[in-house]
Each structure stands twice: as C-alpha cells, then as structure tokens.
Design a protein around this motif. Structure first.
Motif, PDB file in Angstrom:
ATOM      1  N   GLN A 191      -8.032  -0.901 -19.405  1.00  7.09           N
ATOM      2  CA  GLN A 191      -6.429  -0.539 -18.365  1.00  7.09           C
ATOM      3  C   GLN A 191      -7.099  -0.087 -16.825  1.00  7.09           C
ATOM      4  O   GLN A 191      -6.322  -0.660 -15.712  1.00  7.09           O
ATOM      5  CB  GLN A 191      -5.692  -0.383 -18.542  1.00  7.09           C
ATOM      6  N   MET A 192      -7.561   0.805 -16.593  1.00  6.28           N
ATOM      7  CA  MET A 192      -7.991   1.788 -15.236  1.00  6.28           C
ATOM      8  C   MET A 192      -8.608   0.346 -14.481  1.00  6.28           C
ATOM      9  O   MET A 192      -8.470   0.386 -13.515  1.00  6.28           O
ATOM     10  CB  MET A 192      -8.559   3.131 -15.393  1.00  6.28           C
ATOM     11  N   PRO A 225      -4.716  -6.325  -5.874  1.00  6.27           N
ATOM     12  CA  PRO A 225      -4.980  -4.621  -6.315  1.00  6.27           C
ATOM     13  C   PRO A 225      -5.099  -3.729  -5.370  1.00  6.27           C
ATOM     14  O   PRO A 225      -4.931  -3.989  -4.279  1.00  6.27           O
ATOM     15  CB  PRO A 225      -6.572  -5.314  -6.546  1.00  6.27           C
ATOM     16  N   GLY A 226      -5.000  -2.380  -5.565  1.00  6.22           N
ATOM     17  CA  GLY A 226      -4.362  -1.281  -4.460  1.00  6.22           C
ATOM     18  C   GLY A 226      -3.355  -1.046  -4.244  1.00  6.22           C
ATOM     19  O   GLY A 226      -3.065  -0.638  -3.035  1.00  6.22           O
ATOM     20  N   PRO A 272       1.262   0.628 -10.015  1.00 14.19           N
ATOM     21  CA  PRO A 272      -0.041   0.023  -9.940  1.00 14.19           C
ATOM     22  C   PRO A 272      -0.110  -1.406  -9.872  1.00 14.19           C
ATOM     23  O   PRO A 272       0.310  -1.638 -11.149  1.00 14.19           O
ATOM     24  CB  PRO A 272      -0.959   0.371 -10.411  1.00 14.19           C
ATOM     25  N   CYS A 317      -3.559  12.055  -8.192  1.00 11.77           N
ATOM     26  CA  CYS A 317      -5.279  12.575  -8.919  1.00 11.77           C
ATOM     27  C   CYS A 317      -5.892  10.829  -8.593  1.00 11.77           C
ATOM     28  O   CYS A 317      -6.433  10.301  -9.876  1.00 11.77           O
ATOM     29  CB  CYS A 317      -5.296  12.837 -10.174  1.00 11.77           C
ATOM     30  N   LEU A 318      -5.873  10.119  -7.857  1.00  7.51           N
ATOM     31  CA  LEU A 318      -5.787   8.345  -8.353  1.00  7.51           C
ATOM     32  C   LEU A 318      -6.770   8.279  -6.908  1.00  7.51           C
ATOM     33  O   LEU A 318      -6.185   8.745  -5.642  1.00  7.51           O
ATOM     34  CB  LEU A 318      -4.748   7.588  -8.310  1.00  7.51           C
ATOM     35  N   GLU A 319      -7.721   7.195  -7.109  1.00  4.57           N
ATOM     36  CA  GLU A 319      -8.323   6.625  -5.912  1.00  4.57           C
ATOM     37  C   GLU A 319      -8.336   5.131  -6.401  1.00  4.57           C
ATOM     38  O   GLU A 319      -8.942   4.125  -7.760  1.00  4.57           O
ATOM     39  CB  GLU A 319      -9.890   7.010  -6.074  1.00  4.57           C
ATOM     40  N   SER A 320      -8.176   4.119  -4.875  1.00  7.69           N
ATOM     41  CA  SER A 320      -8.396   2.875  -5.734  1.00  7.69           C
ATOM     42  C   SER A 320      -9.759   2.669  -5.170  1.00  7.69           C
ATOM     43  O   SER A 320     -10.539   3.270  -4.801  1.00  7.69           O
ATOM     44  CB  SER A 320      -7.679   2.498  -4.242  1.00  7.69           C
ATOM     45  N   THR A 321     -10.124   1.786  -6.301  1.00  8.49           N
ATOM     46  CA  THR A 321     -11.740   1.047  -6.069  1.00  8.49           C
ATOM     47  C   THR A 321     -11.611  -0.289  -5.399  1.00  8.49           C
ATOM     48  O   THR A 321     -12.943  -0.941  -5.172  1.00  8.49           O
ATOM     49  CB  THR A 321     -12.464   0.799  -7.200  1.00  8.49           C
ATOM     50  N   VAL A 322     -10.544  -0.273  -5.060  1.00  9.17           N
ATOM     51  CA  VAL A 322     -10.586  -1.384  -3.718  1.00  9.17           C
ATOM     52  C   VAL A 322     -11.007  -0.964  -2.650  1.00  9.17           C
ATOM     53  O   VAL A 322     -10.389  -0.482  -2.324  1.00  9.17           O
ATOM     54  CB  VAL A 322      -8.767  -2.373  -4.095  1.00  9.17           C
ATOM     55  N   GLU A 350      -8.965  -2.540 -14.502  1.00 11.85           N
ATOM     56  CA  GLU A 350      -8.059  -3.933 -14.390  1.00 11.85           C
ATOM     57  C   GLU A 350      -6.583  -3.571 -12.789  1.00 11.85           C
ATOM     58  O   GLU A 350      -6.726  -4.363 -12.060  1.00 11.85           O
ATOM     59  CB  GLU A 350      -6.537  -3.986 -15.780  1.00 11.85           C
ATOM     60  N   LEU A 351      -6.936  -2.326 -13.225  1.00 13.53           N
ATOM     61  CA  LEU A 351      -5.940  -1.752 -11.797  1.00 13.53           C
ATOM     62  C   LEU A 351      -6.734  -1.508 -10.852  1.00 13.53           C
ATOM     63  O   LEU A 351      -5.781  -1.086  -9.685  1.00 13.53           O
ATOM     64  CB  LEU A 351      -4.372  -0.705 -12.691  1.00 13.53           C
ATOM     65  N   CYS A 352      -7.884  -1.663 -10.990  1.00 10.58           N
ATOM     66  CA  CYS A 352      -8.312  -0.767  -9.659  1.00 10.58           C
ATOM     67  C   CYS A 352      -8.822   0.384  -9.430  1.00 10.58           C
ATOM     68  O   CYS A 352      -8.401   0.585  -8.102  1.00 10.58           O
ATOM     69  CB  CYS A 352      -8.966  -2.011  -9.113  1.00 10.58           C
ATOM     70  N   LEU A 353      -8.335   1.005 -10.260  1.00  9.30           N
ATOM     71  CA  LEU A 353      -7.672   2.814 -10.130  1.00  9.30           C
ATOM     72  C   LEU A 353      -9.435   3.937 -10.593  1.00  9.30           C
ATOM     73  O   LEU A 353     -10.016   3.525 -12.141  1.00  9.30           O
ATOM     74  CB  LEU A 353      -6.229   3.629 -10.625  1.00  9.30           C
ATOM     75  N   GLU A 354      -8.914   4.491 -10.471  1.00 12.89           N
ATOM     76  CA  GLU A 354     -10.381   5.579 -11.239  1.00 12.89           C
ATOM     77  C   GLU A 354      -9.376   7.326 -10.691  1.00 12.89           C
ATOM     78  O   GLU A 354      -8.313   7.138  -9.852  1.00 12.89           O
ATOM     79  CB  GLU A 354     -11.099   6.157 -10.082  1.00 12.89           C
ATOM     80  N   SER A 355      -9.343   7.811 -12.258  1.00 14.70           N
ATOM     81  CA  SER A 355      -8.437   9.340 -11.920  1.00 14.70           C
ATOM     82  C   SER A 355      -9.804  10.599 -11.515  1.00 14.70           C
ATOM     83  O   SER A 355     -10.926  10.102 -11.458  1.00 14.70           O
ATOM     84  CB  SER A 355      -8.541   9.677 -13.575  1.00 14.70           C
ATOM     85  N   THR A 356      -8.319  10.937 -10.556  1.00 17.72           N
ATOM     86  CA  THR A 356      -9.812  12.598  -9.866  1.00 17.72           C
ATOM     87  C   THR A 356     -10.147  13.558 -10.447  1.00 17.72           C
ATOM     88  O   THR A 356     -10.022  14.317 -10.502  1.00 17.72           O
ATOM     89  CB  THR A 356      -9.634  12.695  -8.633  1.00 17.72           C
ATOM     90  N   LEU A 377       0.827  -1.459  -0.207  1.00 25.53           N
ATOM     91  CA  LEU A 377      -0.100   0.234   0.142  1.00 25.53           C
ATOM     92  C   LEU A 377       1.036   1.554   0.617  1.00 25.53           C
ATOM     93  O   LEU A 377       1.816   1.093   0.016  1.00 25.53           O
ATOM     94  CB  LEU A 377      -1.218   0.417   0.859  1.00 25.53           C
TER      95      LEU A 377
END
Lengths: 580, 580
Positions: B567-568, B177-178, B172, A572-577, B570-576, A562
């Motif tokens: 890709q986002m 994940p995470g 990532p 500027c990233l958030e994890s969706t886990v 799969e990586l469990c990521l979101e952009s803010t 982590l």
C-alpha cells in the motif's frame, strides 16, 4: 428582508400587490423605452418590466420591487406566466462577468468546462431537478425507516485498513506516527457490531470510499443507504425493503411498482437473461438449444458446451450489412464472441440462416420454436462455455432491446435476485472468493456442503443473499450474515485467510460474536445510482453535487494537490515521487 | 420469523396468547423446579418462566415460545411488569462467554475495558437512550428543515488541503502520486458555492475532521448540522434556527424554551458574564467596580485597568478555610488570577473584607450594592486587565454556580450571542485573525472601518456573526458571509494572506463570486454536543456510537494501524518512523 416572494410564487391572484423579488437575470430583451428581464431563482422564473434600458447582464443578481400586473401576452409554459412585475425600484446585489457557457436546460458548454465551473452548471434546471430529487428520496428513505423503528446511527469514517477486496483510501495519523486510518468501503463490520450491541434495526445514508481505478461512472466516494436488522430471515428483509422502494417510487415519482416485486434465482437469471441483473422491462429471453444443434456435422456447435439463442422481434428483414455489423459488434473485446449465427424467421414461414448448410428448415424451425420466435423475428445464436456464452447473449439481448426501444427510462421493472452461490472459484488465483462478502451466511440447508472439503460441494453452497435490480442495474444487495464465531472462522478458512490474518483484520468482530450475537441480516443500496435511475438517467454524475472526474480529480477546486513540507514532516512521511 | 413480539411489548391485555420472543438473557434466578429469566432487547425486558433449570448464562441469545400469564407478584417498575411467559419451547440462538463487565444501568467495568468492548457497553440502557435521542434529534432537524424548503445536499469528503486554521487530515492519492486530498474541517466553501449555484436553502448533517491535539471531550471526527441560506439577513437566519431549536426541544424532550430566545451582544456577554458563552441559568452577574476602588491607597486595585466582582448568594458565612481554598482555586493556572478579594455581606448588615484596611464600611457597602449583593451574600473581587479579568470572573462565576446547584442539566437556557468583533489581534503573531472565519462579512455600517488601514479601526469592526449558546456551552454559530469578490480579497489582505496564497487556496471561491453570488449566510451546530446537552450530559462520548480516545485511537478495532508495504509503495510514500 431581501424578498417578499420567490420567483416561482406569484399568480394572477396576486395582481395589484407590491412585491420584492431577488434572483438572477436569465434573459434581457430591450425595446428602448422598456426592458423585459426574466428573473430566475430555484423556485422559478418571473418576468420583470423596467422603464428604459438599465444596465443588465446575464447572471446579474438583482433585487426588484414593483407591482404585480396581468400580462397582455401570457406564457402558458410557466406557472408565473400570467403575470409580470412593473419595476419601480431595483438594486444590483451583485454583478456578474459573462458566464463561460449558457445556463439553460441545455448548455453550450463542454463537459470539462462545466466541471471546472460546476457552481454555474449547478444553476441549470436539469441539475437542480436532479439534486431536488435526491433530497426528496433521502427524506423518503429516512421517514420510511424511522417509521419502521430503524435507528440512524453514525459509524466512524476513520477506521482500520483491511486489504480484502477493493483498495482502501488511507489517512496517516500524526498522533500515531507511521500508522494509518482507512476510510470505510462500507460500514459493514460496524453495522454488524451494532446488531451485536442490540440495536435491532439500524440504517444510515453514508459515504463510502474505494480507491479503484475508475471505470466510467464510478466515483472514489459514493453514498450508500446502509441497513441491518436483527432476528430476521431473508423474507423479513425483502419485505421491509420492498416497502421502502414502493414508498420511494410512490411518494417521489407517483409511480406504483409491482406488488410483490418479482423474485428470480441467480441460476434462473443467468440461464434466462445471461446476467445477474436482468433488465425485465422486455422479454427476448435466452433459450438453450444445445440439444437441437448436436450431430448435424457443424463442428462449432458440436464442440461447444452450450448453444443459446434469443429471438429479436420483427428483425427478420435485417440486411446483410446489418448482420455483418452485428457480428462485428459481438466480436468486439467488450463482448468477446467468436462469431454470430442467425436464423431469419421470414414472414412467409420460411427460414434463412447462416447455417443452412448443416440444418434443414425443420431443424431451424425447431430452434426458432425453442426460442419462441414468431414469423418476422430474427434468431441470434452464440455458443461456447455455458456461463460465458450466456453472459454474451445477455449483453447482446440488452443491446437489441435498446435498439428496439424497449428500454424506456420512464418504465420501472424492479426485481429481486435471490439464491446466489456463496462462493466463486477463481481459476487464476486457485482459491474461492466470497460472492458477496465474507460475512454472508450459507443457507442453513446447505451447511453440510459448507463444511465439506470438496470443491464441488463448496461450489453448490447457496447463500441467503439477494440483490435489488432495477431496469438491468443492480441498485443494492445484501444477505443474512454469519452470527456464529465458529462459522465465521470456517468462512475465513474456506477463503484461504489464515487464522493469524483473520485475527489481525477481523479479530474484533470474531471476538464480538462470542458475546451473544443475534441472527441478523441487511442490505445496502447505492444511493447515487438509485437517484440516477429514479431520475431516468444512466449516469450518476449529475446526481452528485460535486463529483470527481475519471482521474479522481475535482477540477473545480483542483484537488488532490501538493501539501506543505511541514505537513509531510508532521506526518513522518516522505514522497518517493520526484518533482517535475 | 424469530419473534411475534418484542421484549417491551406485552401487557396484561395479551394474557392467554401464545407468543415467541427473542433476546438476551439479562438475569437468571433458579429455584430447582423453576427458573426465572429476564429477557432483554432494545425495546424492554420480559420475564420468562422455565420448568427446571435449563443451562442459561448472562447474554445468551435465546428464542422462547409460551403463553402470556398474569404475574402473581407484579413489577410496577417496568411496562411489562404485569405479565410473564410460561415457556414451553426454546432455542439457543447463540451462547455467550461471560461478558467482561456487567451490562446494566451502571456497569462495574472501567472506562478502558468498556471502550475495548464498546459493542457490549452499547447494550447498556444509558447508551441505548443516548443513541435513540441522537436518532430522534437527527430526524427532527431534517423534518423541520425539509418543511422549511431546505435541500439536503451532500458535499465531498475528499477535498483540498487549506492550511488556514486547524490542521487537516490528508489522504494520499494513488492515482495522482505525490498529491493529497484533505478531509473537510467543515463544508464551508462548498455550502457557499451551493449558494452561488442558486440552491437558496441548504443543509446537511455531516461529518467533519480536525487533526488537533485532542483536548478532553474532543473527537478527531465530529458531526455538524450545517446550514446556509441565500437572500437573508441576520434576522432571517436567527428566526429560522430558533424555530429549529424550539421544534427539537418540543418534539424530542417535551420542553418549551423561551420565545423569543434572548439575544446578547458579545460585548455585553463579556462585561456581564466574562464569557462569550454565558450560562444564563443563573444570575450572579459580573459588575465593574473600578471607579469605587480608586484612590483608597490600595495599590493592587489602583494599578489595575479593571476591578470586577460577583455576589455569591448566601455565602457570607464562608469560613477562613473555604475562602483560602477558593483563593487557591482562582490561582491555579487554569484560572490564572493573582489573588482573590472578598467582602462578606453579613446578615446583620455589617461587612467583613480582606481589604478592610483600605475601605470603610460605606465603601464596601457601595461595592456590594454595585454587585447587587444582599445581606448574607459573599462578594468576590478580581482585578487586572479588563477582558482577562472578566474571563477569570466568568470562570469563577460558573464554578460558584455549580457549587450552589444552579447548573441543573434538566433546565435549558438558550441564548444568541450577536455583534461579534470581526477580527481578533494576535500580539504573538502581530496579525489579525478572523474571529469566526475569513468568509464572515463586516456589518454594513462598519465597512468604512474595514477598509481603513488603522489597527484601531479594524478592531472595532463588528460582524453579523452569531453563536447559539445553551447552558454555558456554544452549540453553534455562523454569520452573514461576504458575497463580493473585492470584499473577500480585502479580507484576505487584512488577514495577511497574500494574493498568491489566497488564489492557491481559495481561488475557486474568489472566482465563483465573480459570477453573481447572492447575499447569503448560515450557521453550523455541533451535533454531538447538541445531543449531549439535550441528554443532560456534559460529555459527548456516550452520544457517539464508536468514539475515539484522547490519543485519537479506536481501541475496539485497534486503529490506526500499520499498513502493508504494498500500500505504501502504491501511494509512493515512505515512513520516516523507524520500526521498534
């Protein structure tokens, strides 16, 4: 100055000298008035003799001074075995807690434990030899290529994601929020740009990255010997890298490989070995016997596109049980055959087969002869679709070769595979894929088919592509590249990559080709595997100082891990886990 | 076979041979019945003579065959200037659109345009020379270290984020994940683990990554020559790498640097040069004159902790205007002085100063003498807090050295800086920082202070740390490391890193130290800057094949860039970051 000599250096000629050594305590043998200690470093082991019984434990780091004496009972197994040091003064440089496993040629530690304490496993002689070989090979590669006028040029690691082929590792850019770099799967486009830039002969020993689900013995990061040349044809490239391999074998192992290295077309390799990376340390070639099997009322063969066989030397005495086991073996999903037919070529000249009912002794004899089977051999037959069956026979051949001891890791049988098909049709996706990669050029004499719209024309286009194969393992490969912008566009068209997509992903290289790209070609070797095979091993893990496990984790440093929320916010990233 | 010779190879002795060359069209001169073409490749330029006026444009790639003739008007400036090729047959290997700038020693293209078309800029001779030098230096480094028994060992690029020091680039992990890998800022901990593992002498030419806001001439990825040795003291390390530098200078440039390389303590460097990386190509040293200035009623000096000066040779004739300009120059925020006092040492033996009111000729003479000023020199005086004022004087000294032409890039003045303070107090953060890094050991004779709780004791602890300085630039540095687990824990304590935090971030190395870590030390050189300085340049950009700009972008490939939503996901990521 911590030492006057290493632990591998002293000989009988040093007798009488006062020396200082430093290293790790390998073994301690106490006899009350006297203690013998084997002191170890990277260079060897030297026996120390202490008066009394000083505190001494495994892996203690000590510095000891004393006189070099001739041993009364010599140890002929080690180069320092004629001498010992009578210690008059010593220091503890660092004590050690008891290591979790033995640090010897063979350790008593399990794989997971040794991975966690990799820095202790790395003290073991087999790993020290593996990394020393790797070092030696890297220097040999560089010296050879430097001598041939190649320039080592570093290409960037933070590049652009091009989701064609395997999955990229990506790197979020803090300074360009929402955007990502990618780690290179290979420096392919950069080395081609270096050719456009006129660098003529380029090489690099370079890390590459692939975010794939890890099969056994794959690493998310791996090392390539990456090379490219301008104004060359296939012949120039093959000769250059034959020379490199020959030099590596000679200088690092003292082995002289065949000169020239044999070459085989992809089609021959598939027909004769059922593999595009044949192990030619042994024969047992595949033979097609389709014609001989037709019209005898055996529906399984009659309904098959292809019937092929291998003759296993000296295996005619296989028991029912052994044959059953072999049948089960080929029916496993990893091989995927529906069944196995055998023909025993008995030493008395008779035949015994699982298809006696359909084929008489003469028919069986003809099949056996077609496979070059001799009396005492066992012919194994598979049938089905041609390439698929050949591949199964190839797997079976390698297995039988292994069982018969034909796969000696100290024997080296290199081979070039040439004349690959340019394209591979995927029934599943209903499109062509590049067999090597989308920058590979068709053979000039096949260009007419390359510009055809017919699938069957495109299927027969061959490339000036080549693989270097050693003992059944592909160690490297490459091709003559497309250097013409129009031909590169055609390639993208054939692969079903839209102009828009191609421009977005490869625009810079298509554009570069407009400014006078020279004819060029090259190749890359998988360096981890080169090291492993040179070292006589099947797996690469011991030839990488700090490998990752099959989950892509480094269990020693406990990574990945982590990261701070601050870091996430900056990116500027958030994890969706969800946690937990 | 595309060519029999390169474009740099043919001489008068080849006269009469029929040869084939391939390369790029540099210039075309047509005379109706005849056309002269300069053909260029990495190796040189050869003149071709064509009959008539074939279509020929800049940067066309052609292959030409013909006879080697003696030129009637020879060109003594190029090695092939005695000959030309009378072309009897030629092919276009690739035509070229008109390049966006001239591809010559000096280009007419602006920096941005050349960056976008880096592959064309890389064709220019200065960049070809830069990368050839880099290649040569890399080989020299490896050959030297290989010869000294160093092993090149590759360390991983996907490691663990340790947010101490500069910001990490992170990667990532899809399979975890995470969680994130980090790209290494240096292989520091791994090379120390290799010492724990007994590898004794390690090196690597390795990419490192730092996500910093980019100052001029910094790159997010850069290359280090990274080295470590076991069972060594500072003296062993300095001697080894003096040897390396001496070999590099000798073999790559034909330059012999001083033997031994001079050494200077950090304290001396600050006192005499106002810098921890002094440019010793020239003197003009800083002298403290605090004592001489006291008690003359000049409040500015009397109220200053420190008054220091340099004597600028031959500058006593500076005009009012020049002195005003210099005063403004030191008052800029980059220097930060409050004002500048001067003393002109006139050639007639008199003095003229901006502080005549407070100091008589004898006082001024004493100050001038303290600075070793001669008649005709100009003494420049600054005052304030000691280290801060010394630093300002150091900047002024370098500026004046440059103006006087003392900073010739073809003169090489290497220097070791030694005896660094171990710790640096940050008033702002109210804590100590490691001056080098948290693995640097205190000098054994200062250990008593290291374990003291008093700030003033900790401040005077010195380290066996060293920097290699060339012409005012720090090219590398290192130290003898801590090899004792207890001492490493104490270091983290001094730095205010909690045991928990230290265990989380560095647990594996603290743990490794429990299993018999040998005494060890090493250093790293910034390879990009080594290449630039060896090449006589101030900036590194031309010594990197594909550099990034000051926003961390590669404008040629347009990276970083957006990635697919797939890709986002799969990586469990979101952009803010919001689009647009």
């Amino acid at each position: 100055m911590y030492r006057t000599h290493t632990c591998g250096e002293l000989r009988l000629t040093d007798k009488g000298k006062t020396v200082t050594l430093a290293g790790w305590v390998q073994t301690v043998r106490s006899f009350g008035s006297m203690t013998f200690v084997d002191l170890r470093d990277r260079y060897g082991i030297t026996q120390l003799v202490f008066e009394g019984t000083p505190e001494m434990g495994r892996e203690y780091v000590i510095q000891a001074t004393g006189e070099v004496l001739e041993r009364s009972s010599k140890n002929p197994k080690i180069p320092t075995g004629d001498i010992e040091i009578k210690v008059t003064e010593f220091n503890y440089l660092n004590k050690s807690v008891t290591p979790p496993f033995t640090i010897e040629e063979k350790s008593d530690g399990g794989e997971d434990l040794r991975a966690k304490y990799r820095y202790l496993d790395l003290r073991r002689p087999p790993l020290q030899r593996a990394l020393a070989l790797r070092h030696r090979l890297a220097q040999e590669v560089r010296n050879y290529l430097d001598g041939q006028g190649f320039m080592e040029i570093e290409t960037p690691y933070l590049i652009k994601s091009t989701p064609e082929g395997a999955r990229d590792f990506v790197v979020p850019s803090r300074m360009n929020p929402g955007q990502f770099y990618a780690l290179p799967q290979s420096p392919q486009t950069f080395k081609q740009l270096l050719m456009v830039a006129g660098y003529d002969r380029y090489f690099q020993i370079v890390r590459c990255f692939r975010d794939e689900d890890l099969r056994a013995d794959r690493q998310p990061e791996f090392t390539q010997i990456d090379c490219e040349m301008s104004f060359v044809e296939q012949e120039d490239v093959l000769n250059m890298f034959e020379g490199m391999m020959r030099t590596m074998f000679h200088n690092a192992l003292g082995v002289d490989i065949p000169n020239p290295i044999p070459r085989m077309s992809w089609y021959d390799a598939m027909d004769r070995y059922g593999s595009d990376k044949p192990d030619i340390r042994f024969g047992m070639e595949i033979h097609e016997i389709t014609g001989l099997t037709r019209g005898h009322g055996f529906g399984v063969f009659d309904g098959s596109e292809y019937v092929g066989a291998i003759a296993v030397p000296g295996a005619s005495e296989y028991t029912r049980k052994q044959l059953d086991e072999l049948t089960e073996w080929v029916k496993r999903p990893q091989v995927g055959a529906k069944g196995l037919v055998y023909i025993k070529c008995n030493t008395d000249g008779t035949f015994k087969s699982s298809i006696d009912k359909f084929y008489g002794p003469e028919d069986l004899g003809a099949m056996a002869a077609a496979c070059e089977a001799k009396a005492g051999d066992l012919v194994l037959v598979l049938c089905g679709a041609k390439r698929k069956t050949q591949t199964m026979l190839g797997v079976l051949r390698v297995e039988m070769g292994g069982r018969l001891g034909y796969r000696d890791p100290k024997v080296f049988a290199p081979l070039w595979i040439v004349d690959f098909p340019l394209l591979e049709w995927s029934e599943e996706d209903g499109r062509f894929y590049a067999m090597h990669h989308p920058f590979t050029a068709p053979k000039p004499e096949h260009e007419k088919w390359f510009y055809s719209d017919k699938k069957e024309d495109l299927e027969r286009v061959c490339a000036n592509a080549y693989d270097f194969v050693l003992n059944g393992t592909e160690l490297g490969g490459g091709s003559i590249r497309i250097h013409d912008a129009a031909m590169q566009s055609r390639m993208f068209e054939v692969l079903g990559i839209s102009k828009e997509d191609a421009d977005y992903k490869f625009g810079f290289i298509i554009n570069a080709f407009k400014f006078g790209a020279p004819p060029h070609g090259g190749l890359a070797f998988g360096f981890d595997r080169v090291c492993a095979l040179f070292g006589g091993q099947e797996t690469i893990r011991d030839f990488i100082a700090f490998p990752k496990n099959n989950q892509g984790r480094d269990v020693m440093i406990d990574s990945p891990s982590l990261i701070d929320q601050v870091q996430m916010d900056e990116l500027c990233l958030e994890s969706t886990v969800k946690a937990g």
